[in-house]
Write a protein that holds these residues in place. Structure first.
Motif, PDB file in Angstrom:
ATOM      1  N   SER A   1      -1.394  67.917  16.822  1.00 49.97           N
ATOM      2  CA  SER A   1      -0.240  68.534  15.944  1.00 49.97           C
ATOM      3  C   SER A   1      -0.644  70.042  15.372  1.00 49.97           C
ATOM      4  CB  SER A   1       0.287  67.844  14.775  1.00 49.97           C
ATOM      5  OG  SER A   1      -0.827  67.411  13.811  1.00 49.97           O
ATOM      6  N   GLU A   2      -1.918  70.085  14.990  1.00 52.09           N
ATOM      7  CA  GLU A   2      -2.191  71.379  14.361  1.00 52.09           C
ATOM      8  C   GLU A   2      -2.362  72.483  15.300  1.00 52.09           C
ATOM      9  OE1 GLU A   2      -3.533  68.453  11.457  1.00 52.09           O
ATOM     10  OE2 GLU A   2      -3.615  68.579  13.622  1.00 52.09           O
ATOM     11  N   ILE A   3      -2.870  72.195  16.624  1.00 51.85           N
ATOM     12  CA  ILE A   3      -2.948  73.024  17.764  1.00 51.85           C
ATOM     13  C   ILE A   3      -1.709  73.392  18.014  1.00 51.85           C
ATOM     14  CG2 ILE A   3      -3.652  73.328  20.130  1.00 51.85           C
ATOM     15  CD1 ILE A   3      -5.884  71.240  19.768  1.00 51.85           C
ATOM     16  N   LEU A   4      -0.522  72.370  18.382  1.00 48.24           N
ATOM     17  CA  LEU A   4       0.830  72.780  18.723  1.00 48.24           C
ATOM     18  C   LEU A   4       1.545  73.309  17.799  1.00 48.24           C
ATOM     19  CD1 LEU A   4       2.172  72.030  21.505  1.00 48.24           C
ATOM     20  CD2 LEU A   4       0.105  70.685  20.957  1.00 48.24           C
TER      21      LEU A   4
ATOM     22  N   GLY B   1       5.986  70.622  13.222  1.00 42.56           N
ATOM     23  CA  GLY B   1       6.435  69.635  13.875  1.00 42.56           C
ATOM     24  C   GLY B   1       6.366  68.249  12.957  1.00 42.56           C
ATOM     25  N   SER B   2       6.910  67.213  13.526  1.00 40.09           N
ATOM     26  CA  SER B   2       7.052  66.046  12.795  1.00 40.09           C
ATOM     27  C   SER B   2       6.194  65.059  13.872  1.00 40.09           C
ATOM     28  CB  SER B   2       8.327  65.344  12.829  1.00 40.09           C
ATOM     29  OG  SER B   2       9.135  66.086  11.972  1.00 40.09           O
ATOM     30  N   ILE B   3       5.447  63.883  13.086  1.00 42.19           N
ATOM     31  CA  ILE B   3       4.775  62.979  13.968  1.00 42.19           C
ATOM     32  C   ILE B   3       5.406  61.545  13.479  1.00 42.19           C
ATOM     33  CG2 ILE B   3       2.507  61.803  13.922  1.00 42.19           C
ATOM     34  CD1 ILE B   3       2.518  64.556  15.108  1.00 42.19           C
ATOM     35  N   THR B   4       5.799  60.893  14.552  1.00 39.07           N
ATOM     36  CA  THR B   4       6.151  59.468  14.188  1.00 39.07           C
ATOM     37  C   THR B   4       5.446  58.513  15.143  1.00 39.07           C
ATOM     38  OG1 THR B   4       7.867  59.922  15.978  1.00 39.07           O
ATOM     39  CG2 THR B   4       8.508  60.317  13.816  1.00 39.07           C
ATOM     40  N   ARG B   5       5.336  57.245  14.648  1.00 44.69           N
ATOM     41  CA  ARG B   5       4.731  56.337  15.368  1.00 44.69           C
ATOM     42  C   ARG B   5       6.059  55.324  15.779  1.00 44.69           C
ATOM     43  NH1 ARG B   5       0.897  59.304  12.808  1.00 44.69           N
ATOM     44  NH2 ARG B   5      -1.319  58.699  13.638  1.00 44.69           N
ATOM     45  N   ARG B   6       6.169  55.238  17.169  1.00 49.47           N
ATOM     46  CA  ARG B   6       7.313  54.393  17.708  1.00 49.47           C
ATOM     47  C   ARG B   6       6.847  53.170  18.498  1.00 49.47           C
ATOM     48  NH1 ARG B   6      11.810  57.106  18.219  1.00 49.47           N
ATOM     49  NH2 ARG B   6      12.869  55.149  18.658  1.00 49.47           N
ATOM     50  N   TRP B   7       7.395  52.113  18.336  1.00 49.02           N
ATOM     51  CA  TRP B   7       7.236  50.889  19.069  1.00 49.02           C
ATOM     52  C   TRP B   7       8.192  50.897  20.221  1.00 49.02           C
ATOM     53  CZ3 TRP B   7       3.422  47.356  17.932  1.00 49.02           C
ATOM     54  CH2 TRP B   7       2.713  47.774  16.777  1.00 49.02           C
ATOM     55  N   TYR B   8       7.983  50.324  21.273  1.00 50.43           N
ATOM     56  CA  TYR B   8       8.641  50.393  22.503  1.00 50.43           C
ATOM     57  C   TYR B   8       8.640  49.221  23.202  1.00 50.43           C
ATOM     58  CZ  TYR B   8       4.631  51.495  25.676  1.00 50.43           C
ATOM     59  OH  TYR B   8       3.264  51.390  25.963  1.00 50.43           O
TER      60      TYR B   8
ATOM     61  N   PRO C   1       8.554  71.833  15.832  1.00 49.30           N
ATOM     62  CA  PRO C   1       9.576  72.418  14.585  1.00 49.30           C
ATOM     63  C   PRO C   1      10.802  72.638  15.090  1.00 49.30           C
ATOM     64  CG  PRO C   1       7.297  73.651  14.655  1.00 49.30           C
ATOM     65  CD  PRO C   1       7.357  72.783  15.922  1.00 49.30           C
ATOM     66  N   GLY C   2      11.809  72.287  14.086  1.00 54.58           N
ATOM     67  CA  GLY C   2      13.123  72.466  14.595  1.00 54.58           C
ATOM     68  C   GLY C   2      13.821  71.343  15.390  1.00 54.58           C
ATOM     69  N   TYR C   3      13.088  70.523  16.013  1.00 49.74           N
ATOM     70  CA  TYR C   3      13.772  69.338  16.643  1.00 49.74           C
ATOM     71  C   TYR C   3      15.031  68.611  16.141  1.00 49.74           C
ATOM     72  CZ  TYR C   3      14.325  65.132  19.688  1.00 49.74           C
ATOM     73  OH  TYR C   3      14.851  64.387  20.237  1.00 49.74           O
ATOM     74  N   GLU C   4      14.607  68.606  14.911  1.00 51.82           N
ATOM     75  CA  GLU C   4      16.029  67.658  14.167  1.00 51.82           C
ATOM     76  C   GLU C   4      16.974  68.413  13.932  1.00 51.82           C
ATOM     77  OE1 GLU C   4      11.884  65.922  12.966  1.00 51.82           O
ATOM     78  OE2 GLU C   4      12.827  67.997  12.945  1.00 51.82           O
TER      79      GLU C   4
ATOM     80  N   THR D   1       3.097  81.159  17.210  1.00 56.37           N
ATOM     81  CA  THR D   1       2.617  82.751  17.711  1.00 56.37           C
ATOM     82  C   THR D   1       3.142  82.748  19.080  1.00 56.37           C
ATOM     83  OG1 THR D   1       0.634  81.624  18.512  1.00 56.37           O
ATOM     84  CG2 THR D   1       0.291  82.573  16.331  1.00 56.37           C
ATOM     85  N   GLY D   2       3.938  82.057  19.470  1.00 59.57           N
ATOM     86  CA  GLY D   2       4.358  82.152  21.065  1.00 59.57           C
ATOM     87  C   GLY D   2       3.519  81.897  22.019  1.00 59.57           C
ATOM     88  N   LYS D   3       2.432  81.257  21.707  1.00 61.14           N
ATOM     89  CA  LYS D   3       1.569  81.122  22.884  1.00 61.14           C
ATOM     90  C   LYS D   3       1.871  79.991  23.831  1.00 61.14           C
ATOM     91  CE  LYS D   3      -2.107  83.777  20.746  1.00 61.14           C
ATOM     92  NZ  LYS D   3      -3.514  83.729  19.981  1.00 61.14           N
ATOM     93  N   ALA D   4       2.653  78.911  23.178  1.00 63.82           N
ATOM     94  CA  ALA D   4       2.925  77.755  23.835  1.00 63.82           C
ATOM     95  C   ALA D   4       4.603  77.483  23.671  1.00 63.82           C
ATOM     96  CB  ALA D   4       2.365  76.453  23.320  1.00 63.82           C
ATOM     97  N   LYS D   5       5.030  76.865  24.695  1.00 62.41           N
ATOM     98  CA  LYS D   5       6.446  76.768  24.587  1.00 62.41           C
ATOM     99  C   LYS D   5       6.666  75.417  23.485  1.00 62.41           C
ATOM    100  CE  LYS D   5       7.966  79.572  27.450  1.00 62.41           C
ATOM    101  NZ  LYS D   5       9.123  80.778  27.215  1.00 62.41           N
ATOM    102  N   PRO D   6       7.822  75.303  22.982  1.00 61.17           N
ATOM    103  CA  PRO D   6       8.015  74.032  22.082  1.00 61.17           C
ATOM    104  C   PRO D   6       8.313  72.958  23.008  1.00 61.17           C
ATOM    105  CG  PRO D   6       9.559  75.742  21.435  1.00 61.17           C
ATOM    106  CD  PRO D   6       8.719  76.531  22.730  1.00 61.17           C
ATOM    107  N   MET D   7       7.318  71.839  22.734  1.00 61.93           N
ATOM    108  CA  MET D   7       7.347  70.646  23.375  1.00 61.93           C
ATOM    109  C   MET D   7       7.368  69.396  22.655  1.00 61.93           C
ATOM    110  SD  MET D   7       3.552  71.051  25.094  1.00 61.93           S
ATOM    111  CE  MET D   7       3.435  72.799  25.366  1.00 61.93           C
ATOM    112  N   ILE D   8       7.512  68.107  23.291  1.00 63.03           N
ATOM    113  CA  ILE D   8       7.268  67.078  22.833  1.00 63.03           C
ATOM    114  C   ILE D   8       6.115  66.518  23.508  1.00 63.03           C
ATOM    115  CG2 ILE D   8       8.366  64.449  22.711  1.00 63.03           C
ATOM    116  CD1 ILE D   8      11.026  65.658  22.917  1.00 63.03           C
TER     117      ILE D   8
END
Length: 393
Positions: free
Chosen positions: A196-199, A140-147, A164-167, A205-212
């Motif tokens: 990020s490593e855990i997700l 996946g990707s990691i971003t620092r965002r300002w809001y 992974p694949g979000y883009e 391995t299909g053990k967790a759903k893709p998520m933000i």
């Protein structure tokens, strides 16, 4: 003449570089830490003039926040060493003390910050360690965002993991809001938490759903992690103003508004989860009460429910909590999950027990897990690994 001068200059430069390389090669090339095939680990430090050297590591027994240190043995070459017993698969941090002065391992370039402490780390592979490692899987990707946070009258920063694949895959994704503990910030779950490593590994391995995963900064007094905001480089502080006075709960809507306006999210209760460790567990508990029908999944990791919201009666977030908790129960949800180490602080365990009695009295259903260990990142990484596999199923 000019050519001769240039030649002499090149010869001199070559000799200087050669001498420098020879000097470097003469220094002992220490391997530290050295992880052996049987999962014992050897540490080494060159300190020929030191009178005593100790090592402190997370695998050692602790007394509250203090870990017991072990003496290292001095060899004839002035290299001090220490070898552990066989270590379970896990991520560990450690540091040295040379004649009473704490220092990091100069042979290990990998360090991590926890509040104001910086320590080396290593990972023993196997079970947990493999989940915390970077493996050859889609990332996946990691971003620092300002809001913008109008409720706090400032621009603030958070950290976002997109799967992974979000883009490239134009789908919508569920969101986990993941909150840190006291003294932490929006970088905490990425460092020692290995989010990020855990997700990446669970999704692969299909053990967790893709998520933000949105990792917030729960310190309302901060724009961002120390050194990342306009205030320069203040020393990280364990306790900051307005950390548990209701303001974070009151203004959490600013975060959700930004996330759901900036990312392809599933804007439904079934597509939202909130979880946190210690102070973040406290925040997760009360945020989920104050935003009815917003979250279907709540995770409280070693939650600091010993802190009493009634100490801040001026906060709207902490008013009518009994009624809010009952409404949360009546609205329904899919998972209310709590976990804590049996060796955690007594006052914290008592606070959790009080909350469980209140939940039992109104019939609020929850899962409660008691594990080994105490108030540690080893537990919180494991809780995150378990909790994320239960989400959005």
């Amino acid at each position: 003449m000019k050519g001769t001068y240039l030649l002499l200059l090149l010869i001199g430069l070559f000799a200087t570089v050669s001498n420098a390389q020879q000097s470097l090669s003469r220094a002992p090339q220490l391997v530290s830490p050295e992880i052996h095939a049987d999962n014992r680990v050897t540490f080494r430090l060159l300190a020929p003039n030191a009178k005593e050297v100790h090592i402190t590591g997370q695998w050692m027994p602790s007394q509250g926040f203090t870990t017991v240190s072990k003496a290292m043995a001095k060899g004839d070459s002035g290299v001090w060493s220490f070898t552990t017993d066989v270590l379970p698969s896990e991520l560990y941090t450690y540091s040295f003390s040379v004649d009473g002065l704490k220092t990091n391992d100069p042979s290990n370039a990998f360090v991590i910050r926890d509040v104001a402490s910086v320590a080396n780390f290593f990972i023993v592979g196997g079970t947990k360690g493999d989940i915390y490692n970077v493996n050859k899987v889609p990332h996946g990707s990691i971003t620092r965002r300002w809001y913008e946070s109008p409720g706090n009258r400032m621009t603030r920063r958070l950290t976002v993991y997109t799967p992974p694949g979000y883009e490239s895959i134009k789908a919508t994704y569920p969101v986990l809001y993941l909150l840190h503990g006291i003294g932490g910030d929006e970088d905490a779950w990425m460092g020692l938490g290995r989010t990020s490593e855990i997700l990446d590994n669970l999704i692969a391995t299909g053990k967790a759903k893709p998520m933000i995963v949105v990792m917030t900064n729960g310190n309302i007094a901060q724009e961002a992690a120390p050194g990342e905001g306009s205030t320069g480089f203040p020393k990280p502080t364990f306790m900051l103003p307005q950390t548990m006075d209701g303001k974070f709960e009151e203004t959490f809507g600013d975060i959700m508004k930004f996330v759901e306006g900036s990312y392809r999210t599933q804007k439904t209760k079934a597509g939202r989860a909130i979880a946190g460790l210690s102070m973040g567990g406290y925040h997760s508990c009360y945020i989920s009460q104050n935003y009815p029908n917003t979250f279907d999944y709540m995770g409280l990791f070693s939650p600091a429910l010993n802190n009493k919201p009634e100490d801040h009666p001026e906060s709207p977030a902490y008013q009518n909590l009994d009624a809010k908790l009952k409404k949360q129960k009546d609205n329904g949800y899919k998972l209310y999950w709590m976990a804590v180490g049996k060796d955690d602080f007594g006052i914290l365990l008592a606070g959790i027990q009080d909350f469980r009695k209140k939940a039992d009295a109104i019939g609020l259903k929850y899962e409660f897990i008691e594990t080994e260990g105490g108030h540690t990142w080893a537990n919180w990484r494991a809780y995150l690994t378990t909790f994320t596999q239960r989400l959005f199923q």
